[in-house]
Design an enzyme around this catalytic site. Structure first.
Site, PDB file in Angstrom:
ATOM      1  N   CYS A 261       0.864  -1.197  -0.013  1.00  0.00           N
ATOM      2  CA  CYS A 261       0.004  -0.005  -0.172  1.00  0.00           C
ATOM      3  C   CYS A 261       0.890   1.046  -0.066  1.00  0.00           C
ATOM      4  CB  CYS A 261      -0.887  -0.157   1.350  1.00  0.00           C
ATOM      5  SG  CYS A 261      -0.047   0.223   2.700  1.00  0.00           S
ATOM      6  N   HIS A 291       5.666  -5.960   8.205  1.00  0.00           N
ATOM      7  CA  HIS A 291       5.550  -7.427   8.672  1.00  0.00           C
ATOM      8  C   HIS A 291       5.790  -8.419   7.623  1.00  0.00           C
ATOM      9  CE1 HIS A 291       2.921  -5.956  12.300  1.00  0.00           C
ATOM     10  NE2 HIS A 291       4.103  -5.995  12.546  1.00  0.00           N
ATOM     11  N   HIS A 326       3.641   1.779  10.840  1.00  0.00           N
ATOM     12  CA  HIS A 326       2.520   1.632  11.842  1.00  0.00           C
ATOM     13  C   HIS A 326       2.562   2.649  12.979  1.00  0.00           C
ATOM     14  CE1 HIS A 326       3.753  -2.595  10.512  1.00  0.00           C
ATOM     15  NE2 HIS A 326       2.330  -2.532  10.519  1.00  0.00           N
ATOM     16  N   HIS A 376      -0.898  -5.351  18.404  1.00  0.00           N
ATOM     17  CA  HIS A 376      -0.452  -4.897  16.885  1.00  0.00           C
ATOM     18  C   HIS A 376       0.046  -3.812  17.094  1.00  0.00           C
ATOM     19  CE1 HIS A 376      -0.569  -3.346  12.920  1.00  0.00           C
ATOM     20  NE2 HIS A 376      -0.688  -4.756  12.485  1.00  0.00           N
ATOM     21  N   GLU A 378       0.599  -0.947  15.401  1.00  0.00           N
ATOM     22  CA  GLU A 378      -0.486   0.233  15.225  1.00  0.00           C
ATOM     23  C   GLU A 378      -1.523   0.610  16.204  1.00  0.00           C
ATOM     24  OE1 GLU A 378      -4.214   1.768  12.310  1.00  0.00           O
ATOM     25  OE2 GLU A 378      -2.724   0.450  11.455  1.00  0.00           O
ATOM     26  N   CYS A 444      -8.377   2.660   6.072  1.00  0.00           N
ATOM     27  CA  CYS A 444      -8.072   3.324   5.067  1.00  0.00           C
ATOM     28  C   CYS A 444      -8.551   2.728   3.847  1.00  0.00           C
ATOM     29  CB  CYS A 444      -6.350   3.196   5.028  1.00  0.00           C
ATOM     30  SG  CYS A 444      -5.714   1.574   4.324  1.00  0.00           S
ATOM     31  N   SER A 472       1.572 -10.466   9.730  1.00  0.00           N
ATOM     32  CA  SER A 472       0.907  -9.371   8.913  1.00  0.00           C
ATOM     33  C   SER A 472      -0.644  -9.385   9.230  1.00  0.00           C
ATOM     34  CB  SER A 472       1.030  -9.438   7.481  1.00  0.00           C
ATOM     35  OG  SER A 472       0.139  -8.344   6.877  1.00  0.00           O
ATOM     36  N   SER A 473      -1.172  -8.596  10.013  1.00  0.00           N
ATOM     37  CA  SER A 473      -2.592  -8.396  10.603  1.00  0.00           C
ATOM     38  C   SER A 473      -3.572  -8.333   9.151  1.00  0.00           C
ATOM     39  CB  SER A 473      -3.033  -7.252  11.556  1.00  0.00           C
ATOM     40  OG  SER A 473      -4.194  -7.237  11.848  1.00  0.00           O
ATOM     41  N   ASN A 474      -3.118  -7.602   8.341  1.00  0.00           N
ATOM     42  CA  ASN A 474      -4.008  -7.201   7.105  1.00  0.00           C
ATOM     43  C   ASN A 474      -4.251  -8.532   6.349  1.00  0.00           C
ATOM     44  OD1 ASN A 474      -2.581  -6.470   4.308  1.00  0.00           O
ATOM     45  ND2 ASN A 474      -1.357  -5.760   6.250  1.00  0.00           N
TER      46      ASN A 474
END
Length: 534
Positions: A261, A291, A326, A376, A378, A444, A472-474
């Site tokens: 991103c 991550h 983050h 996390h 962030e 976002c 990676s959380s996303n």
């Protein structure tokens, strides 16, 4: 993976179209994905010009008809014995002229000048078509030009006529020229005149389409692909899927939103810029920059370290400390900024916006709720921008059981990469308790679009592949979304983790990737899925 049906001893892809449509760029990408040979026909014409030059031929006087005719006859005679082919060595295309690597000589002014006249000799064109056809008969190729599907490879299994509007092609050329000037190249005023470029392209189209020998035209069995509103990856994938159709293989549909991103790309680019500066002192990131273990390891090999605590950061007296996308807590930011090392903050702009909302709302006495993942980076950073205790909600049960002071406003924000549907559900559950809530939709746009596209692809896919780091959380959320839509969903970090087990009846294989996944890893997976073992 199963093999496709045997169409021929070799498989050829022909791409024709007007100048500026992106043929070469697309052809190279398609060839790389399929492990085919990309045949640079222009380079072969230059090699022929080099051959003729070495045989003593010189460019004729364009005003002397007798000299021009003598040149044509001599070129027609000499070209018969030319031996030109293309091979790949260490991933680089090498044009061989009588077995010699001709690459170092193909871009000289003398060769360019000769090529402009020798390429117009009919016998030269016939000879090169013969050589190109021989190449295509010996190996799988992708070839681009203006008469490939109509003259050179009329039996190619896949034919594409790639075009774009004159306006779009002119703008592309203009942008290329502007960027070249910024990099130090010298360009004429006409090269930087968009209207002049547009007129030149239109004139060249007319000339190519009306020439007597091998005019530019779409072959009857070619598929028209208009790249005016498409990116390079989208065009390449369309052509790759046409090949898959012919081979009886599954189509591969890759999310256009897959990969880095804006925030992650900016953070990684910043680290590389600091490496290039080569200043004194160490370069460290405060926590892993993203991550993704592969990217972190690559940076480690370039000398970039990781600081895991404020104490470690305070001990760094010089060099550079990079705050990752983050973000960090307000206290940590102040402590890092107060040290003697240079601090470069790459906190994502969307994350900074959340920090500002939380800091302002908490100062106003509002109760802060952060819907995100416990632990996390962030989320922990955002908690640290609240001047009063903040509550993190990750599960439905936590949302149901949340209790607050009914006399004070509850300010709700979301981790930028949180599942959009879950966020809305959790907000509704909190609202049912009668609290006066102030909702900030801080997921976002890139995350929302990535999740929506992943869901859309997974719904139509027989197999879904989600690529991203284990931490990676996303990416984990993408896997969760895709798994709900497609039972046969794989979560992998690199192509080495991929072990596809196909039944043979699959029509579509979908691919998406988290915000911390580099493009080269996505392409490796794409290539593996399409691997050409026929």
């Amino acid at each position: 993976m199963r093999k496709g049906r045997d169409v021929s001893s070799t498989f050829n892809i022909a791409i024709d179209g007007p100048a500026g449509a992106g043929k070469s760029t697309i052809a190279k990408k398609v060839a790389r994905q399929l492990s085919f040979v990309y045949v640079d026909t222009g380079a072969m014409y230059r090699a022929m010009a080099l051959y003729l030059t070495r045989k003593g031929l010189r460019r004729p006087d364009e005003t002397n008809e007798a000299e021009k005719e003598a040149f044509r006859k001599k070129a027609a005679e000499l070209c018969r014995d030319a031996d030109i082919t293309i091979v790949y060595r260490d991933g680089e295309q090498v044009v061989l002229l009588s077995g010699e690597n001709a690459n170092p000589y193909l871009r000289t002014e003398e060769v360019s000048s000769m090529a402009s006249v020798s390429s117009a000799v009919p016998e030269v064109r016939v000879k090169l078509v013969e050589l190109q056809q021989r190449l295509a008969a010996e190996q799988n190729v992708v070839m681009d030009g203006r008469d490939i599907g109509t003259v050179v490879l009329p039996n190619a299994q896949v034919k594409v006529y790639l075009t774009a509007s004159v306006e779009v092609r002119a703008k592309r050329r203009y942008i290329e020229n502007v960027q070249a000037v910024r990099s130090g190249a010298v360009k004429s005023e006409e090269d930087l005149d968009l209207e002049k470029i547009k007129a030149d392209i239109a004139e060249r189209d007319h000339r190519d389409m009306t020439r007597a020998v091998s005019p530019l035209k779409q072959a009857e069995d070619a598929v028209l692909v208009d790249s005016s509103d498409l990116g390079i990856d989208q065009v390449a994938e369309e052509i790759l899927n046409l090949a898959a159709d012919r081979l009886g293989r599954p189509r591969v549909v890759t999310a256009s939103t897959a990969g880095f991103c804006f925030g992650v790309q900016n953070a990684v680019d910043t680290v590389y810029k600091e490496i290039e500066k080569g200043g004194d002192g160490p370069i460290n990131t405060f926590g892993p920059i993203i991550h993704n273990e592969n990217v972190v390891e690559e940076l480690r090999q370039k000398g970039v370290g990781i600081l895991n605590s404020v104490e470690e950061a305070k001990a760094q007296k010089d060099g550079t400390i990079i705050i990752r996308s983050h973000g960090v807590t307000k206290k940590t930011w102040e402590e890092l900024s107060g040290g003697s090392a240079q601090v470069v903050d790459t906190t994502c702009t969307f994350v900074k916006k959340i920090h500002e909302i939380v800091h302002k709302a908490s100062e106003e006495g509002k109760q802060i709720v952060i819907i995100g993942n416990h632990g996390h980076a962030e989320t922990e950073g955002t908690v640290g921008w609240s001047s009063t205790p903040a509550t993190v909600i990750e599960t439905e049960e936590e949302a149901r059981s949340y209790r607050a002071d009914p006399q004070r406003i509850v300010c709700i924000v979301a981790q930028t990469t949180f599942n959009a549907e879950k966020f809305e559900k959790f907000v509704d559950l909190i609202a049912k308790n009668g609290y006066n809530i102030e909702t900030n939709e801080t997921i976002c746009n890139a995350t929302s679009e990535r999740q929506a596209e992943a869901r859309r692809i997974a719904r139509q896919a027989d197999v879904m592949i989600v690529i991203g780091g284990r931490g990676s959380s996303n990416t984990a959320k993408l896997y969760e979304i895709c798994k709900a839509e497609c039972a046969d969903t794989y979560f992998i970090q690199t192509v080495d983790d991929l072990d596809l087990k196909l039944s043979g009846g699959e029509k579509i294989i979908g691919i998406t990737a988290g915000a911390s996944t580099p493009k080269n890893i996505i392409e490796e997976v794409q290539s593996n899925v399409r691997r050409t073992d026929f």
